[in-house]
Design an enzyme around this catalytic site. Sequence first.
Site, PDB file in Angstrom:
ATOM      1  N   SER A  16       0.719  -1.077  -0.105  1.00 39.39           N
ATOM      2  CA  SER A  16       0.122   0.000  -0.022  1.00 39.39           C
ATOM      3  C   SER A  16       0.845   1.361   0.116  1.00 39.39           C
ATOM      4  CB  SER A  16      -0.930  -0.095   1.205  1.00 39.39           C
ATOM      5  OG  SER A  16      -0.208   0.084   2.600  1.00 39.39           O
ATOM      6  N   ASP A 242      12.844   3.235   1.746  1.00 38.80           N
ATOM      7  CA  ASP A 242      12.059   3.419   3.036  1.00 38.80           C
ATOM      8  C   ASP A 242      12.711   3.246   4.186  1.00 38.80           C
ATOM      9  OD1 ASP A 242      11.838   0.722   2.167  1.00 38.80           O
ATOM     10  OD2 ASP A 242       9.881   0.555   1.994  1.00 38.80           O
ATOM     11  N   THR A 243      13.298   1.888   4.187  1.00 39.69           N
ATOM     12  CA  THR A 243      14.132   1.652   5.406  1.00 39.69           C
ATOM     13  C   THR A 243      14.974   2.887   5.772  1.00 39.69           C
ATOM     14  OG1 THR A 243      13.861  -0.895   4.973  1.00 39.69           O
ATOM     15  CG2 THR A 243      15.188  -0.294   6.670  1.00 39.69           C
TER      16      THR A 243
END
Length: 475
Positions: A16, A242-243
Amino acid sequence: MRNIKFYFAVDLGATSGRTILGKLSEGQVELEEITRFGNPLINMGGFYYWDFFALYNEIIKGLKTVAERGIAIESIGIDTWGCDVVCIGADGQPLRNPLAYRDPHTVGMMERYFKEKVSREEVYRRTGIQFMNFNTLFHLYTMGIMGDAALKQAEKILFMPDALTYTLTGKAICEYTIASTSEMLNPETGDLDETLLASIGLRREQFGELTHPGTIVGTLTPEVQKLTGLGPVPVVAVAGHDTASAVAAVPARDEHFAYLSSGTWSLMGIESPHAIINEKSYNLNFTNEGGIEGTTRFLKNICGMWLYERCRLEWPELKHLSHPELQKEAIAMEGTESIIAPDDPMFANPESMVGAIQQYCREHGMPVPEGHTQIIRCIFESLAQRYKEIFGYLKEFASCDIHVLHIIGGGSRNDFLNQLTADACGVTVLAGPQEGTALGNVMLQAKAAGEVGDIWEMRKIIANSIELKQFDPKK
């Protein structure tokens, strides 16, 4: 009048995505979700793809919503999952939707690459990256062998956040943290490794300019300005992976910490001043990914809440239950003798995750868990034991003592797993923030704007803005 600054973060995960408004004021940061949308895989013609064009359209929708509300945003930043790429043609347009890393086309191809191109040892020496068959190096190698038409015609090859930044600005970059997930970036040179690129028939100029987090890439194109109703708003290269954005948001007080980014994947590691590439890290298959301000995220990828979420899909009769309600009976159990290896390839994308877990236990001579209570207990106990194993290695690699484990991301809300982790690792766990990735994204935009200083000032602001939950190991 208070000095309030607004930043627009796009945070895209493998299931998502969201657009988020970040408000920075008086040494604190707040987040507001603007839109949320699914990011389903498209199964077509025997392959799994991402809907790149739909993701672009969702970003436009979010920006348009902000413009309609009359909010003046300072900048925009995009982070996504790692490894996947978009091929751009000579006319500047995406050639087609990108293949997804979960597509099985790369199965077995990593070993073939080592045999035909560059040895396993040499690849690790050059990159320090954990071996996973979907890493970009093997992904592009496989596409070449398949005669992929998009790759053949690619003028530019852009990692996912860079490709979306390109649609907004027309500027082609190669952001450092997302490039580091590819197994093509050399931490010694700080750029893509031309020997590895040549081994798969590609050239350095096919990729964008190497760009570090906190750099302003450009402004919205006239077309995007017209579509959204915004002006020439700057777009910032945040930590595109994202990490990396999440780790930038770890509310640590000092360097004596390890982190666990808990979501679809669990990523457990330490922040190191340099890459750790040696025989032991090679044998244990640890990875060195780009961090903020020249740091390295030395970590291990672990199959995380993917196991649990896939099982939930197989229990439609329980979909009305919240996570605590679903886990209640599993928490009450005294334990389980059924411990799986979360990273076993059989859990990558099985038709039935419940069936795969039961098959693993059957094949390894363990009691076969039945029903959602036993399956959930098996999953969470197994994850905690895997975390214990990796945490032990991290303490050996770290240049300083580790006093605390910070759990960030969606999994930080799972009190049951957090306590199991504290007990297994024998260390205090601090859970939160849940929205680590979005916070890191926003704070790196603020850094680019000169509103905050170094990473420790960023972390102090985040720590002042959230409430952490503490889990001490039971004696």
